[in-house]
Design a protein around this motif. Structure first.
Motif, PDB file in Angstrom:
ATOM      1  N   ARG A 139       0.818  -1.219   0.000  1.00 37.82           N
ATOM      2  CA  ARG A 139       0.000   0.000   0.000  1.00 37.82           C
ATOM      3  C   ARG A 139       0.848   1.263   0.000  1.00 37.82           C
ATOM      4  O   ARG A 139       0.349   2.348  -0.255  1.00 37.82           O
ATOM      5  CB  ARG A 139      -0.924   0.012   1.240  1.00 37.82           C
ATOM      6  N   THR A 140       2.137   1.140   0.326  1.00 40.72           N
ATOM      7  CA  THR A 140       2.985   2.327   0.450  1.00 40.72           C
ATOM      8  C   THR A 140       4.316   2.110  -0.259  1.00 40.72           C
ATOM      9  O   THR A 140       4.946   1.073  -0.085  1.00 40.72           O
ATOM     10  CB  THR A 140       3.261   2.631   1.944  1.00 40.72           C
ATOM     11  N   PHE A 141       4.691   3.100  -1.053  1.00 41.75           N
ATOM     12  CA  PHE A 141       6.021   3.150  -1.661  1.00 41.75           C
ATOM     13  C   PHE A 141       6.803   4.262  -0.975  1.00 41.75           C
ATOM     14  O   PHE A 141       6.264   5.350  -0.731  1.00 41.75           O
ATOM     15  CB  PHE A 141       5.938   3.515  -3.147  1.00 41.75           C
ATOM     16  N   GLU A 142       8.064   4.000  -0.711  1.00 40.84           N
ATOM     17  CA  GLU A 142       8.952   5.045  -0.200  1.00 40.84           C
ATOM     18  C   GLU A 142      10.134   5.192  -1.140  1.00 40.84           C
ATOM     19  O   GLU A 142      10.606   4.203  -1.708  1.00 40.84           O
ATOM     20  CB  GLU A 142       9.502   4.661   1.180  1.00 40.84           C
ATOM     21  N   ARG A 153       9.578  14.827  -8.450  1.00 39.15           N
ATOM     22  CA  ARG A 153       8.453  15.378  -7.685  1.00 39.15           C
ATOM     23  C   ARG A 153       7.309  15.765  -8.620  1.00 39.15           C
ATOM     24  O   ARG A 153       6.137  15.573  -8.305  1.00 39.15           O
ATOM     25  CB  ARG A 153       8.929  16.539  -6.819  1.00 39.15           C
ATOM     26  N   GLU A 154       7.652  16.286  -9.803  1.00 36.56           N
ATOM     27  CA  GLU A 154       6.600  16.597 -10.784  1.00 36.56           C
ATOM     28  C   GLU A 154       5.915  15.318 -11.238  1.00 36.56           C
ATOM     29  O   GLU A 154       4.698  15.260 -11.407  1.00 36.56           O
ATOM     30  CB  GLU A 154       7.196  17.318 -11.998  1.00 36.56           C
ATOM     31  N   LEU A 155       6.717  14.281 -11.436  1.00 37.14           N
ATOM     32  CA  LEU A 155       6.156  12.993 -11.855  1.00 37.14           C
ATOM     33  C   LEU A 155       5.160  12.483 -10.802  1.00 37.14           C
ATOM     34  O   LEU A 155       4.058  12.062 -11.136  1.00 37.14           O
ATOM     35  CB  LEU A 155       7.304  11.998 -12.061  1.00 37.14           C
ATOM     36  N   PHE A 156       5.552  12.562  -9.518  1.00 38.25           N
ATOM     37  CA  PHE A 156       4.643  12.107  -8.457  1.00 38.25           C
ATOM     38  C   PHE A 156       3.331  12.879  -8.510  1.00 38.25           C
ATOM     39  O   PHE A 156       2.255  12.324  -8.342  1.00 38.25           O
ATOM     40  CB  PHE A 156       5.277  12.313  -7.078  1.00 38.25           C
ATOM     41  N   GLU A 157       3.447  14.197  -8.736  1.00 41.82           N
ATOM     42  CA  GLU A 157       2.229  15.017  -8.755  1.00 41.82           C
ATOM     43  C   GLU A 157       1.270  14.566  -9.846  1.00 41.82           C
ATOM     44  O   GLU A 157       0.066  14.627  -9.698  1.00 41.82           O
ATOM     45  CB  GLU A 157       2.593  16.491  -8.978  1.00 41.82           C
ATOM     46  N   HIS A 158       1.859  14.067 -10.977  1.00 44.73           N
ATOM     47  CA  HIS A 158       1.014  13.667 -12.100  1.00 44.73           C
ATOM     48  C   HIS A 158       0.487  12.247 -11.972  1.00 44.73           C
ATOM     49  O   HIS A 158      -0.330  11.828 -12.774  1.00 44.73           O
ATOM     50  CB  HIS A 158       1.795  13.788 -13.422  1.00 44.73           C
ATOM     51  N   CYS A 159       0.995  11.500 -11.008  1.00 43.88           N
ATOM     52  CA  CYS A 159       0.608  10.083 -10.912  1.00 43.88           C
ATOM     53  C   CYS A 159      -0.720   9.864 -10.201  1.00 43.88           C
ATOM     54  O   CYS A 159      -1.288   8.786 -10.278  1.00 43.88           O
ATOM     55  CB  CYS A 159       1.693   9.294 -10.191  1.00 43.88           C
ATOM     56  N   PHE A 161      -1.194   9.729  -6.968  1.00 41.09           N
ATOM     57  CA  PHE A 161      -1.089   9.128  -5.638  1.00 41.09           C
ATOM     58  C   PHE A 161      -0.946  10.241  -4.600  1.00 41.09           C
ATOM     59  O   PHE A 161      -0.389  11.305  -4.901  1.00 41.09           O
ATOM     60  CB  PHE A 161       0.137   8.221  -5.527  1.00 41.09           C
ATOM     61  N   ARG A 162      -1.427   9.976  -3.392  1.00 36.57           N
ATOM     62  CA  ARG A 162      -1.158  10.930  -2.307  1.00 36.57           C
ATOM     63  C   ARG A 162       0.314  10.822  -1.944  1.00 36.57           C
ATOM     64  O   ARG A 162       0.810   9.719  -1.708  1.00 36.57           O
ATOM     65  CB  ARG A 162      -2.025  10.587  -1.092  1.00 36.57           C
ATOM     66  N   LEU A 176       4.571   7.518  -0.782  1.00 43.77           N
ATOM     67  CA  LEU A 176       3.448   7.506  -1.729  1.00 43.77           C
ATOM     68  C   LEU A 176       2.404   6.507  -1.251  1.00 43.77           C
ATOM     69  O   LEU A 176       2.736   5.329  -1.017  1.00 43.77           O
ATOM     70  CB  LEU A 176       3.906   7.036  -3.113  1.00 43.77           C
ATOM     71  N   ASP A 177       1.197   6.959  -1.161  1.00 40.32           N
ATOM     72  CA  ASP A 177       0.092   6.070  -0.846  1.00 40.32           C
ATOM     73  C   ASP A 177      -0.421   5.514  -2.179  1.00 40.32           C
ATOM     74  O   ASP A 177      -1.094   6.212  -2.930  1.00 40.32           O
ATOM     75  CB  ASP A 177      -0.993   6.871  -0.117  1.00 40.32           C
TER      76      ASP A 177
END
Ligand SMILES: CC(C)(COP(=O)(O)OP(=O)(O)OC[C@H]1O[C@@H](n2cnc3c(N)ncnc32)[C@H](O)[C@@H]1OP(=O)(O)O)[C@@H](O)C(=O)NCCC(=O)NCCS
Length: 180
Positions: A139-142, A153-159, A161-162, A176-177
């Motif tokens: 359930r969680t990626f670190e 960080r931009e990629l995470f924003e577009h994915c 996920f919280r 990342l949730d």
């Protein structure tokens, strides 16, 4: 997802820019292609991915990175199937770090060869890896990243996920949730 289906994962898709992209499980016979992909990385990309500067991957590192068990350690590569020989242009992996049945957590890492960055490959790799992880109950990626790593960080924003980041010395620990 049972280990055998993660081991034989394979999807082909077309990126918005027109590239045909294959996302598939890494294999032990990918060592030469992986070493080739590493040689195509800029020093900054190596530093961002491995958090150190290094000139190449040793035999032991290539074995570790390609001979994965698809349970505790799962890895996908992005390849361009229209090129001969097939070329690895991106790699994503997760490694379980906490197997508590209620909330397994995995550390993940991602890299895309510089000349193929900003085409959407990193986003696709992360989403496919997260699908596999979710089916395995994760359930969680670190991920530990350099503070100045704005691209990831931009990629995470577009994915979708919280995501939140915690300072960890010189680095940021991104959490990342993926259980959505
Ligand atoms: C971070 C990384 C994996 C992103 O992969 P990618 O395939 O370039 O990512 P995407 O194309 O899916 O891009 C996602 C966003 O990041 C940004 N981005 C990524 N790479 C970029 C680049 N080289 N130049 C400009 N923007 C970039 C874009 O803003 C893009 O947003 P958009 O959807 O609005 O265009 C890649 O830059 C990389 O390999 N960096 C070095 C290794 C690293 O930092 N790993 C993270 C540690 S786990």
């Amino acid at each position: 997802m049972v280990p055998e289906s993660a081991r034989n994962y394979q999807k082909t898709l077309r990126l918005p820019g027109g590239f045909l992209l294959q996302i598939r499980s890494i294999r032990p016979d990918d060592k030469a292609a992986l070493a080739g992909a590493f040689r195509q990385l800029s020093g900054d990309s190596v530093h961002s991915r491995f958090l150190v500067y290094k000139r190449g991957l040793t035999e032991a590192e290539l074995a570790y990175l390609t001979e994965v068990d698809f349970v505790h350690h799962v890895s996908l590569v992005a390849t361009l199937p229209e090129l001969e020989p097939e070329r690895i242009v991106g790699v994503a992996r997760y490694i379980l770090i906490n197997q508590e049945p209620a909330a397994p957590v995995a550390e993940f890492a991602l890299v895309v060869v510089d000349r193929y960055q900003a085409l959407g490959i990193g986003t696709v790799l992360l989403k496919h890896l997260a699908n596999i992880a979710r089916e395995a109950g994760v359930r969680t990626f670190e991920a530990f990243i350099l503070r100045e790593n704005t691209h990831i960080r931009e990629l995470f924003e577009h994915c979708g996920f919280r995501v939140h980041g915690e300072a960890e010395g010189e680095l940021l620990k991104m959490i990342l949730d993926i259980g959505v």
